[in-house]
Design a protein around this motif. Sequence first.
Motif, PDB file in Angstrom:
ATOM      1  N   PRO A 171       0.822  -1.228   0.000  1.00 37.46           N
ATOM      2  CA  PRO A 171       0.000   0.000   0.000  1.00 37.46           C
ATOM      3  C   PRO A 171       0.848   1.266   0.000  1.00 37.46           C
ATOM      4  O   PRO A 171       0.423   2.287  -0.537  1.00 37.46           O
ATOM      5  N   ILE A 172       2.059   1.185   0.579  1.00 35.59           N
ATOM      6  CA  ILE A 172       2.917   2.374   0.599  1.00 35.59           C
ATOM      7  C   ILE A 172       3.378   2.686  -0.825  1.00 35.59           C
ATOM      8  O   ILE A 172       3.299   3.831  -1.279  1.00 35.59           O
ATOM      9  N   ILE A 173       3.835   1.664  -1.537  1.00 35.14           N
ATOM     10  CA  ILE A 173       4.279   1.891  -2.923  1.00 35.14           C
ATOM     11  C   ILE A 173       3.134   2.430  -3.762  1.00 35.14           C
ATOM     12  O   ILE A 173       3.276   3.439  -4.468  1.00 35.14           O
ATOM     13  N   ILE A 174       2.012   1.758  -3.685  1.00 30.88           N
ATOM     14  CA  ILE A 174       0.914   2.089  -4.601  1.00 30.88           C
ATOM     15  C   ILE A 174       0.379   3.495  -4.300  1.00 30.88           C
ATOM     16  O   ILE A 174       0.210   4.305  -5.211  1.00 30.88           O
ATOM     17  N   ASN A 175       0.165   3.803  -3.016  1.00 31.34           N
ATOM     18  CA  ASN A 175      -0.346   5.135  -2.693  1.00 31.34           C
ATOM     19  C   ASN A 175       0.654   6.234  -3.046  1.00 31.34           C
ATOM     20  O   ASN A 175       0.266   7.287  -3.547  1.00 31.34           O
ATOM     21  N   THR A 176       1.935   5.971  -2.777  1.00 31.41           N
ATOM     22  CA  THR A 176       2.937   6.982  -3.116  1.00 31.41           C
ATOM     23  C   THR A 176       2.926   7.250  -4.617  1.00 31.41           C
ATOM     24  O   THR A 176       2.933   8.402  -5.058  1.00 31.41           O
ATOM     25  N   SER A 177       2.880   6.180  -5.405  1.00 28.38           N
ATOM     26  CA  SER A 177       2.950   6.398  -6.855  1.00 28.38           C
ATOM     27  C   SER A 177       1.715   7.133  -7.357  1.00 28.38           C
ATOM     28  O   SER A 177       1.822   7.999  -8.222  1.00 28.38           O
ATOM     29  N   VAL A 178       0.567   6.827  -6.794  1.00 26.02           N
ATOM     30  CA  VAL A 178      -0.643   7.566  -7.194  1.00 26.02           C
ATOM     31  C   VAL A 178      -0.502   9.037  -6.810  1.00 26.02           C
ATOM     32  O   VAL A 178      -0.820   9.938  -7.590  1.00 26.02           O
ATOM     33  N   GLY A 179       0.025   9.283  -5.600  1.00 25.92           N
ATOM     34  CA  GLY A 179       0.228  10.654  -5.151  1.00 25.92           C
ATOM     35  C   GLY A 179       1.166  11.422  -6.068  1.00 25.92           C
ATOM     36  O   GLY A 179       0.903  12.568  -6.423  1.00 25.92           O
ATOM     37  N   ILE A 180       2.242  10.776  -6.469  1.00 20.36           N
ATOM     38  CA  ILE A 180       3.213  11.429  -7.353  1.00 20.36           C
ATOM     39  C   ILE A 180       2.570  11.716  -8.708  1.00 20.36           C
ATOM     40  O   ILE A 180       2.740  12.784  -9.281  1.00 20.36           O
ATOM     41  N   ARG A 181       1.808  10.746  -9.195  1.00 20.50           N
ATOM     42  CA  ARG A 181       1.204  10.943 -10.523  1.00 20.50           C
ATOM     43  C   ARG A 181       0.130  12.029 -10.478  1.00 20.50           C
ATOM     44  O   ARG A 181      -0.155  12.645 -11.490  1.00 20.50           O
ATOM     45  N   ASN A 182      -0.434  12.261  -9.309  1.00 15.73           N
ATOM     46  CA  ASN A 182      -1.495  13.266  -9.208  1.00 15.73           C
ATOM     47  C   ASN A 182      -0.990  14.660  -8.857  1.00 15.73           C
ATOM     48  O   ASN A 182      -1.791  15.540  -8.580  1.00 15.73           O
ATOM     49  N   ILE A 183       0.309  14.857  -8.821  1.00 11.28           N
ATOM     50  CA  ILE A 183       0.812  16.210  -8.537  1.00 11.28           C
ATOM     51  C   ILE A 183       0.327  17.132  -9.653  1.00 11.28           C
ATOM     52  O   ILE A 183       0.557  16.848 -10.825  1.00 11.28           O
ATOM     53  N   PRO A 184      -0.384  18.211  -9.301  1.00 17.70           N
ATOM     54  CA  PRO A 184      -0.914  19.079 -10.344  1.00 17.70           C
ATOM     55  C   PRO A 184       0.182  19.633 -11.252  1.00 17.70           C
ATOM     56  O   PRO A 184       1.271  19.960 -10.781  1.00 17.70           O
ATOM     57  N   GLU A 185      -0.142  19.717 -12.519  1.00 19.44           N
ATOM     58  CA  GLU A 185       0.782  20.245 -13.517  1.00 19.44           C
ATOM     59  C   GLU A 185       1.317  21.622 -13.090  1.00 19.44           C
ATOM     60  O   GLU A 185       2.475  21.940 -13.316  1.00 19.44           O
ATOM     61  N   ASP A 186       0.452  22.420 -12.445  1.00 17.89           N
ATOM     62  CA  ASP A 186       0.865  23.763 -12.039  1.00 17.89           C
ATOM     63  C   ASP A 186       2.070  23.743 -11.107  1.00 17.89           C
ATOM     64  O   ASP A 186       2.955  24.584 -11.209  1.00 17.89           O
ATOM     65  N   TYR A 187       2.097  22.785 -10.175  1.00 14.81           N
ATOM     66  CA  TYR A 187       3.210  22.726  -9.238  1.00 14.81           C
ATOM     67  C   TYR A 187       4.495  22.381  -9.989  1.00 14.81           C
ATOM     68  O   TYR A 187       5.568  22.911  -9.703  1.00 14.81           O
ATOM     69  N   ARG A 188       4.372  21.475 -10.949  1.00 16.59           N
ATOM     70  CA  ARG A 188       5.546  21.146 -11.766  1.00 16.59           C
ATOM     71  C   ARG A 188       6.019  22.381 -12.511  1.00 16.59           C
ATOM     72  O   ARG A 188       7.221  22.638 -12.621  1.00 16.59           O
ATOM     73  N   ASN A 189       5.056  23.153 -13.027  1.00 16.50           N
ATOM     74  CA  ASN A 189       5.429  24.353 -13.773  1.00 16.50           C
ATOM     75  C   ASN A 189       6.128  25.367 -12.888  1.00 16.50           C
ATOM     76  O   ASN A 189       7.088  25.996 -13.313  1.00 16.50           O
ATOM     77  N   VAL A 190       5.621  25.517 -11.658  1.00 18.76           N
ATOM     78  CA  VAL A 190       6.293  26.416 -10.714  1.00 18.76           C
ATOM     79  C   VAL A 190       7.741  25.971 -10.542  1.00 18.76           C
ATOM     80  O   VAL A 190       8.678  26.780 -10.622  1.00 18.76           O
ATOM     81  N   ALA A 191       7.927  24.673 -10.354  1.00 21.47           N
ATOM     82  CA  ALA A 191       9.274  24.141 -10.169  1.00 21.47           C
ATOM     83  C   ALA A 191      10.135  24.383 -11.406  1.00 21.47           C
ATOM     84  O   ALA A 191      11.320  24.706 -11.295  1.00 21.47           O
ATOM     85  N   ARG A 192       9.532  24.260 -12.577  1.00 16.97           N
ATOM     86  CA  ARG A 192      10.316  24.445 -13.802  1.00 16.97           C
ATOM     87  C   ARG A 192      10.708  25.903 -13.978  1.00 16.97           C
ATOM     88  O   ARG A 192      11.841  26.203 -14.362  1.00 16.97           O
ATOM     89  N   VAL A 193       9.766  26.817 -13.700  1.00 22.42           N
ATOM     90  CA  VAL A 193      10.087  28.243 -13.832  1.00 22.42           C
ATOM     91  C   VAL A 193      11.205  28.614 -12.858  1.00 22.42           C
ATOM     92  O   VAL A 193      12.117  29.362 -13.189  1.00 22.42           O
ATOM     93  N   LEU A 194      11.142  28.061 -11.648  1.00 21.32           N
ATOM     94  CA  LEU A 194      12.160  28.372 -10.643  1.00 21.32           C
ATOM     95  C   LEU A 194      13.453  27.592 -10.884  1.00 21.32           C
ATOM     96  O   LEU A 194      14.449  27.823 -10.208  1.00 21.32           O
ATOM     97  N   ARG A 195      13.405  26.666 -11.822  1.00 18.29           N
ATOM     98  CA  ARG A 195      14.553  25.797 -12.115  1.00 18.29           C
ATOM     99  C   ARG A 195      15.023  25.057 -10.864  1.00 18.29           C
ATOM    100  O   ARG A 195      16.226  25.026 -10.548  1.00 18.29           O
ATOM    101  N   LEU A 196      14.085  24.472 -10.129  1.00 24.01           N
ATOM    102  CA  LEU A 196      14.463  23.623  -8.999  1.00 24.01           C
ATOM    103  C   LEU A 196      15.191  22.408  -9.543  1.00 24.01           C
ATOM    104  O   LEU A 196      14.796  21.859 -10.570  1.00 24.01           O
ATOM    105  N   ASN A 197      16.258  22.003  -8.867  1.00 23.02           N
ATOM    106  CA  ASN A 197      16.935  20.782  -9.310  1.00 23.02           C
ATOM    107  C   ASN A 197      16.227  19.562  -8.736  1.00 23.02           C
ATOM    108  O   ASN A 197      15.261  19.689  -7.965  1.00 23.02           O
ATOM    109  N   GLY A 198      16.697  18.378  -9.106  1.00 18.85           N
ATOM    110  CA  GLY A 198      16.006  17.143  -8.735  1.00 18.85           C
ATOM    111  C   GLY A 198      15.764  17.019  -7.243  1.00 18.85           C
ATOM    112  O   GLY A 198      14.663  16.695  -6.813  1.00 18.85           O
ATOM    113  N   ILE A 199      16.803  17.312  -6.464  1.00 23.77           N
ATOM    114  CA  ILE A 199      16.683  17.139  -5.014  1.00 23.77           C
ATOM    115  C   ILE A 199      15.710  18.161  -4.438  1.00 23.77           C
ATOM    116  O   ILE A 199      14.847  17.843  -3.620  1.00 23.77           O
ATOM    117  N   GLU A 200      15.836  19.417  -4.900  1.00 23.82           N
ATOM    118  CA  GLU A 200      14.919  20.460  -4.414  1.00 23.82           C
ATOM    119  C   GLU A 200      13.486  20.113  -4.791  1.00 23.82           C
ATOM    120  O   GLU A 200      12.565  20.283  -3.998  1.00 23.82           O
TER     121      GLU A 200
END
Lengths: 289, 306
Positions: A171-200
């Motif tokens: 359940p930990i694997i499955i829920n985590t992966s669903v959570g990651i896949r459901n991260i809104p596109e907007d948050y990814r875009n914020v990260a891309r505009v800010l050029r956050l690196n992988g760890i950040e």
Amino acid sequence: MKTLSTTAAENVSVLNRFGINHAHTMWQRFKTYLLQNFLPPVVILCLLLGVWELLCSGTGATLPPPSQVISDTWELILDPFYDNGGNDVGMGWQILASLERVAVGYSFAVVVGVALGVLVGQSTWAMRGLDPVFQVLRTVPPLAWLPISLAGFQDSNPSAIFVIFITSIWPIIINTSVGIRNIPEDYRNVARVLRLNGIEYFYKIMLPAAAPYIFSGLRIGVGLSWLAIVAAEMLIGGVGIGFFIWDAWNASLISDIILALVYVGLVGYFLDRMVAMLGNIVTRGTSAS
Amino acid sequence: MSSHYLSIENVDKTFEKGNVRSHVLSNINLHIDQGEYISIIGHSGCGKSTVLNIVAGLIEQSAGVVILDRKEVNTPGPDRALVFQNHSLLPWLTVYENVALAVNKVAGRSKSTAERHEWVLYNLELVNMLHALNKRPSEISGGMKQRVGIARALAMQPKVLLLDEPFGALDALTRAHLQDEVMRIHSNLKNTVMMITHDVDEAVLLSDRIVMMTNGPSATIGEILHIDLPRPRDRIALADDLRYNHYRQEVLRFLYEKQRKLEQISPRHPPSQAQNERPQPVGGSGSSPSDAVVDAPALQKVSGAS
Ligand SMILES: Nc1ncnc2c1ncn2[C@@H]1O[C@H](COP(=O)(O)OP(=O)(O)O)[C@@H](O)[C@H]1O
Ligand SMILES: [Mg+2]
């Protein structure tokens, strides 16, 4: 629940309007809280114990009534931490031994499960490859892993820990992966505009965004691992609440078994609440947006 | 090439999903000077957000280039800060932390800790949000979230500020407030701004130029309208202003006469045919870019007439 508390709040505001002092309203609120949250379970518990007492008081009864359970196990209840050497230790020690195994196995499951969940959630390729495997493996009952892990580890303690690990990880694997896949596109875009690196990105966006999902996986996982440890310990022996139950059965100490079940239930409930509370603290804000 | 601060040159975009191809943008040419406030207006779904996201680097164009301050840009970066329609603040961070995340990342090396703290506060003060530093996004109103989104974008000290329908989800009163504040900030800081809107009044009130896009598919720039109104502009005074109302009508005419939305017509005119008929902007980008009024493509004229 919700309607009840609104009513309480309304009562309070009515009282305030009539100028009744604050301490008084606090007391009122506390009383309503007690009435709403403690009275029902206490009433039900008394009813159930009463029915049990009635059913098991007859001469042909195979199980002891609650009054007898308490008198039989009074010494165990009074001194949960005695130690006569070997397996003859108090209930407290038995529970702690089980909890220790759960802690180790579950901690591994959390670390590995979140890592695999992130991998599966991030990479479509990993998901296609791993998801079917996970879906099949997660249906294997916990105890079915025991023989194979005994064969592998040649020792009962690591085997029990492995069973915990393998039971709670899915359940930990499955829920985590669903959570990651459901991260809104907007948050990814914020990260891309800010050029956050992988760890950040991992710490500042991914983990917090997926936290509600991760914690629901963690909560299911801790419940499953507590289910599994009791069963596994019945088979491997040694100190632990599972083997205590098995031992009591062999010695026909039915009252001991019932007391152990109460402890198992309470500890399981406590574990669940603990993870839920931790989740509430960590994800405060995340789920409400 | 051109001497403009921001140039969008011959940008084309085709989305491909499986074997479905949709030609969304066709031959977009736009040149923006430093400090200019540009609005893009057009019917919903025509590709406004796509243009903005290409400038932001979040979507890759199929052809053409975007040049900012003499450098080609094709990946996202803080020099093109975006304010999203749905604010996109991180809900687990407070107002302060949302802005601080951007400041710490963008100015992590150039400013000391104390300077960064001051800079976060300075930008939140610009949008009048100092009173809610420790509130989470779920605890503040939609208008306040947009303010924080704007503060976060400003705090990156971007070369261009990209606003995608920033006030679209707000009620009229809040929207007017925020428009006034954006005008005030723009007049103080002289930012270069590209804003998408579907609100004609907003476009006329805020912009130096309004870029009007034709309907998709294969949308392009239909007309560009210069708004020659003195600043600072006052919405109440302008309500009776003849020029203001003239500009309004120009935009309305473009949207509701020339580019009237008639969905059922378009399948009879496949994009390939329309492309052949469309007059190409003469002389590329250099000659008279801002004055270039590209005629609406034949496709839309036919649609509008029938
Ligand atoms: N990622 C995508 N994949 C496929 N089609 C897309 C994608 N993003 C946008 N589109 C299409 O491009 C067109 C323009 O979209 P958009 O730029 O969001 O329009 P606007 O912002 O003007 O309302 C729409 O028809 C939309 O369906
Ligand atoms: Mg849009």
